[in-house]
Write a protein that holds these residues in place. Structure first.
Motif, PDB file in Angstrom:
ATOM      1  N   VAL A 258       0.894  -1.135   0.432  1.00  0.00           N
ATOM      2  CA  VAL A 258      -0.153   0.025  -0.049  1.00  0.00           C
ATOM      3  C   VAL A 258       0.828   1.348   0.628  1.00  0.00           C
ATOM      4  N   THR A 259       0.563   1.574  -1.003  1.00  0.00           N
ATOM      5  CA  THR A 259       1.664   3.495  -1.134  1.00  0.00           C
ATOM      6  C   THR A 259       3.317   2.775  -1.194  1.00  0.00           C
ATOM      7  N   GLY A 260       3.497   1.591  -1.804  1.00  0.00           N
ATOM      8  CA  GLY A 260       4.745   1.359  -1.496  1.00  0.00           C
ATOM      9  C   GLY A 260       5.491   0.940  -0.671  1.00  0.00           C
ATOM     10  N   LEU A 261       4.840   0.337   0.562  1.00  0.00           N
ATOM     11  CA  LEU A 261       4.620  -0.195   1.974  1.00  0.00           C
ATOM     12  C   LEU A 261       4.445  -1.621   1.799  1.00  0.00           C
ATOM     13  N   PRO A 262       5.015  -2.350   2.980  1.00  0.00           N
ATOM     14  CA  PRO A 262       4.735  -3.706   3.428  1.00  0.00           C
ATOM     15  C   PRO A 262       3.355  -3.285   3.985  1.00  0.00           C
ATOM     16  N   VAL A 263       2.534  -3.636   4.303  1.00  0.00           N
ATOM     17  CA  VAL A 263       1.784  -3.596   4.602  1.00  0.00           C
ATOM     18  C   VAL A 263       0.808  -4.913   5.363  1.00  0.00           C
ATOM     19  N   ALA A 264       0.207  -5.294   6.996  1.00  0.00           N
ATOM     20  CA  ALA A 264      -0.490  -6.906   6.312  1.00  0.00           C
ATOM     21  C   ALA A 264      -1.467  -7.365   6.209  1.00  0.00           C
ATOM     22  N   PRO A 265      -1.825  -8.192   6.083  1.00  0.00           N
ATOM     23  CA  PRO A 265      -3.016  -8.207   5.394  1.00  0.00           C
ATOM     24  C   PRO A 265      -4.367  -7.829   6.384  1.00  0.00           C
ATOM     25  N   VAL A 266      -5.934  -7.327   5.710  1.00  0.00           N
ATOM     26  CA  VAL A 266      -6.853  -6.703   7.098  1.00  0.00           C
ATOM     27  C   VAL A 266      -7.249  -7.618   7.735  1.00  0.00           C
ATOM     28  N   PRO A 267      -7.698  -9.357   7.347  1.00  0.00           N
ATOM     29  CA  PRO A 267      -7.490 -10.132   8.808  1.00  0.00           C
ATOM     30  C   PRO A 267      -6.251 -10.033   9.914  1.00  0.00           C
ATOM     31  N   ARG A 268      -4.847  -9.741   9.735  1.00  0.00           N
ATOM     32  CA  ARG A 268      -3.775  -9.912  10.572  1.00  0.00           C
ATOM     33  C   ARG A 268      -4.168  -8.422  11.229  1.00  0.00           C
ATOM     34  N   ALA A 269      -4.157  -7.865  10.432  1.00  0.00           N
ATOM     35  CA  ALA A 269      -3.708  -6.493  11.276  1.00  0.00           C
ATOM     36  C   ALA A 269      -5.275  -5.934  11.932  1.00  0.00           C
ATOM     37  N   LEU A 270      -6.022  -6.048  11.878  1.00  0.00           N
ATOM     38  CA  LEU A 270      -7.326  -6.378  12.476  1.00  0.00           C
ATOM     39  C   LEU A 270      -7.261  -7.255  13.671  1.00  0.00           C
ATOM     40  N   ALA A 271      -6.725  -8.616  13.489  1.00  0.00           N
ATOM     41  CA  ALA A 271      -6.325  -8.907  14.943  1.00  0.00           C
ATOM     42  C   ALA A 271      -4.902  -8.274  15.782  1.00  0.00           C
ATOM     43  N   ASP A 272      -4.760  -7.700  15.606  1.00  0.00           N
ATOM     44  CA  ASP A 272      -2.931  -6.748  15.832  1.00  0.00           C
ATOM     45  C   ASP A 272      -4.040  -5.533  16.470  1.00  0.00           C
ATOM     46  N   ALA A 273      -4.662  -5.185  15.986  1.00  0.00           N
ATOM     47  CA  ALA A 273      -5.778  -3.781  16.670  1.00  0.00           C
ATOM     48  C   ALA A 273      -5.723  -3.824  17.309  1.00  0.00           C
ATOM     49  N   VAL A 274      -7.020  -4.874  17.024  1.00  0.00           N
ATOM     50  CA  VAL A 274      -8.253  -5.202  18.438  1.00  0.00           C
ATOM     51  C   VAL A 274      -7.696  -6.022  19.699  1.00  0.00           C
ATOM     52  N   ALA A 275      -6.327  -6.556  19.445  1.00  0.00           N
ATOM     53  CA  ALA A 275      -5.867  -7.252  20.665  1.00  0.00           C
ATOM     54  C   ALA A 275      -5.242  -5.696  21.786  1.00  0.00           C
ATOM     55  N   GLY A 276      -5.156  -4.703  21.692  1.00  0.00           N
ATOM     56  CA  GLY A 276      -5.636  -4.185  22.154  1.00  0.00           C
ATOM     57  C   GLY A 276      -6.064  -2.832  22.362  1.00  0.00           C
ATOM     58  N   LEU A 277      -7.519  -3.445  22.137  1.00  0.00           N
ATOM     59  CA  LEU A 277      -8.106  -2.088  22.325  1.00  0.00           C
ATOM     60  C   LEU A 277      -9.411  -2.841  23.160  1.00  0.00           C
ATOM     61  N   PRO A 278      -9.406  -1.927  24.617  1.00  0.00           N
ATOM     62  CA  PRO A 278     -10.375  -2.200  25.390  1.00  0.00           C
ATOM     63  C   PRO A 278     -11.670  -1.835  24.757  1.00  0.00           C
ATOM     64  N   ASP A 279     -12.081  -1.117  23.769  1.00  0.00           N
ATOM     65  CA  ASP A 279     -13.540  -0.443  24.565  1.00  0.00           C
ATOM     66  C   ASP A 279     -14.095  -1.431  23.185  1.00  0.00           C
ATOM     67  N   ALA A 280     -15.572  -1.608  23.703  1.00  0.00           N
ATOM     68  CA  ALA A 280     -15.655  -2.641  22.665  1.00  0.00           C
ATOM     69  C   ALA A 280     -16.419  -1.908  21.587  1.00  0.00           C
ATOM     70  N   GLU A 281     -17.066  -1.136  21.429  1.00  0.00           N
ATOM     71  CA  GLU A 281     -17.433  -0.056  19.874  1.00  0.00           C
ATOM     72  C   GLU A 281     -16.687   0.216  19.224  1.00  0.00           C
ATOM     73  N   ALA A 282     -15.407   0.662  19.502  1.00  0.00           N
ATOM     74  CA  ALA A 282     -14.320   0.451  18.783  1.00  0.00           C
ATOM     75  C   ALA A 282     -14.285  -0.913  17.925  1.00  0.00           C
ATOM     76  N   VAL A 283     -14.174  -1.577  18.269  1.00  0.00           N
ATOM     77  CA  VAL A 283     -13.481  -3.041  18.000  1.00  0.00           C
ATOM     78  C   VAL A 283     -14.791  -3.755  16.910  1.00  0.00           C
ATOM     79  N   ARG A 284     -15.963  -3.469  17.908  1.00  0.00           N
ATOM     80  CA  ARG A 284     -17.395  -4.039  16.762  1.00  0.00           C
ATOM     81  C   ARG A 284     -17.511  -3.068  15.676  1.00  0.00           C
ATOM     82  N   ARG A 285     -16.860  -1.731  15.644  1.00  0.00           N
ATOM     83  CA  ARG A 285     -16.935  -1.146  14.943  1.00  0.00           C
ATOM     84  C   ARG A 285     -16.155  -1.110  13.370  1.00  0.00           C
ATOM     85  N   LEU A 286     -14.879  -1.653  13.718  1.00  0.00           N
ATOM     86  CA  LEU A 286     -13.807  -1.990  12.505  1.00  0.00           C
ATOM     87  C   LEU A 286     -13.903  -3.214  12.556  1.00  0.00           C
TER      88      LEU A 286
END
Length: 349
Positions: free
Chosen positions: A160-188
């Motif tokens: 993406v824009t010339g940068l190596p970026v994790a696929p969406v499923p993996r990026a989601l797992a890494d993102a929600v692992a540090g999100l305690p906000d249930a609504e933010a997790v649900r939105r993502l």
């Protein structure tokens, strides 16, 4: 040289604009700058600054989001200094095209979702840390704005824009692992499916691998994700029938034998031809084998009664809709050559 001496444009003309501004200590040494000269330029009020260990920003003031991404990747990749063979002169710098050495590292987490275009992900400059995925055995610590995320199974990155970026499923797992906000997790999770970024099964698989499905707020979000995924798949099935000229079926029905047992629910059914479509929107959970056996038993039972069942996954329906429509059309046309199916009662589901 003093810290006000500009870096020679002659030695860096082969670099892109960001790569002129974000360099590692090894790259600076390759350009002829000693560690002492680099330190001098990074003094308070100087023209350079150190943004991460061994990574330097060659201008004063705050970095841009793109510069931060390159800085984090360069820190994690630790680009080595070019090697030379004794007695053999090195190739002139201007003739060695720059190649960002980002092997085996990639942006993940919220920053990756921002790069993938998620509207519910925060802006890059609002993130306190940028997650970068590295192999599990890489000897590297989190520092500054770079948070190291380790994995034993590094996925193939998207670019993406010339940068190596994790696929969406993996990026989601890494993102929600540090999100305690249930609504933010649900939105993502909801945007991942509604926006067409990936299928629910892929997300659940990554969450399972990350052992996150024991957290109640993530389990609740996954339930919403699966409901959203089924809704999206049903909309695609309606569109397939309409756009590919198939006869209208009856939608979302239950079948029963007259005075007998329940045979199961179907997403679409053509009674005259005894052809059914069933969407497989199951998520890969621990009870997947049991659920798969139940699916197989229902299909076998219906086919013994003379009913043709076309099994579709949401992914196939999304990626190969025309082929799926052809499969259904073939089954409808072939019904004239089959023995009549058993009489069944069709009820709304």
């Amino acid at each position: 040289m003093n810290h006000n001496t500009p870096l020679s444009p002659r030695t860096l003309h082969h670099l892109g604009e960001v790569h002129r501004q974000v360099l590692t200590a090894a790259q600076l040494r390759a350009q002829g700058f000693s560690a002492a000269e680099t330190s001098e330029r990074c003094r308070p009020g100087g023209r350079w600054q150190q943004v991460l260990p061994g990574v330097f920003l060659l201008h004063p003031g705050p970095p841009t989001g793109e510069e931060l991404l390159h800085a984090v990747l360069k820190y994690a990749a630790r680009t080595p200094q070019a090697r030379t063979t004794p007695g053999v002169p090195s190739q002139p710098t201007a003739q060695r095209p720059y190649r960002p050495a980002y092997a085996e590292v990639m942006v993940t987490g919220l920053a990756a979702l921002t790069l993938h275009g998620f509207s519910t992900a925060p802006a890059l400059l609002s993130l306190e840390r940028i997650d970068v995925l590295v192999p599990r055995l890489r000897r590297l610590r989190s520092a500054g704005c770079a948070r190291i995320v380790r994995t034993a199974d590094l996925p193939a990155p998207a670019t993406v824009t010339g940068l190596p970026v994790a696929p969406v499923p993996r990026a989601l797992a890494d993102a929600v692992a540090g999100l305690p906000d249930a609504e933010a997790v649900r939105r993502l999770l909801t945007e991942a499916v509604r926006g067409g970024h990936c299928e629910p099964a892929a997300v659940v698989r990554e969450l399972t691998e990350a052992r996150l499905l024991n957290l109640p707020h993530i389990v609740d979000a996954v339930d919403s994700l699966l409901a959203e995924g089924r809704s999206v798949a049903e909309d695609r099935l309606y569109r397939m029938v309409r756009e590919h000229g198939l006869p209208d079926p009856v939608w979302n029905v239950d079948l029963r034998l007259p005075g007998g047992p329940h045979l199961g629910g179907l997403d679409a059914y053509w009674p005259e031809q005894a052809v059914a479509v069933e969407l497989d929107t199951r998520a890969p959970r621990q009870d997947e084998d049991a659920a798969g056996s139940e699916y197989a038993r229902k299909r076998e039972h219906l086919e013994r009664l003379g009913i043709t069942v076309v099994h579709m996954s949401p992914r196939r329906l999304r990626d190969t809709m025309e082929q799926q429509a052809a499969v259904v059309r073939t089954a409808l046309m072939a019904s004239a050559d089959r023995d009549p199916a058993a009489y069944v009662v069709v009820l709304p589901r």
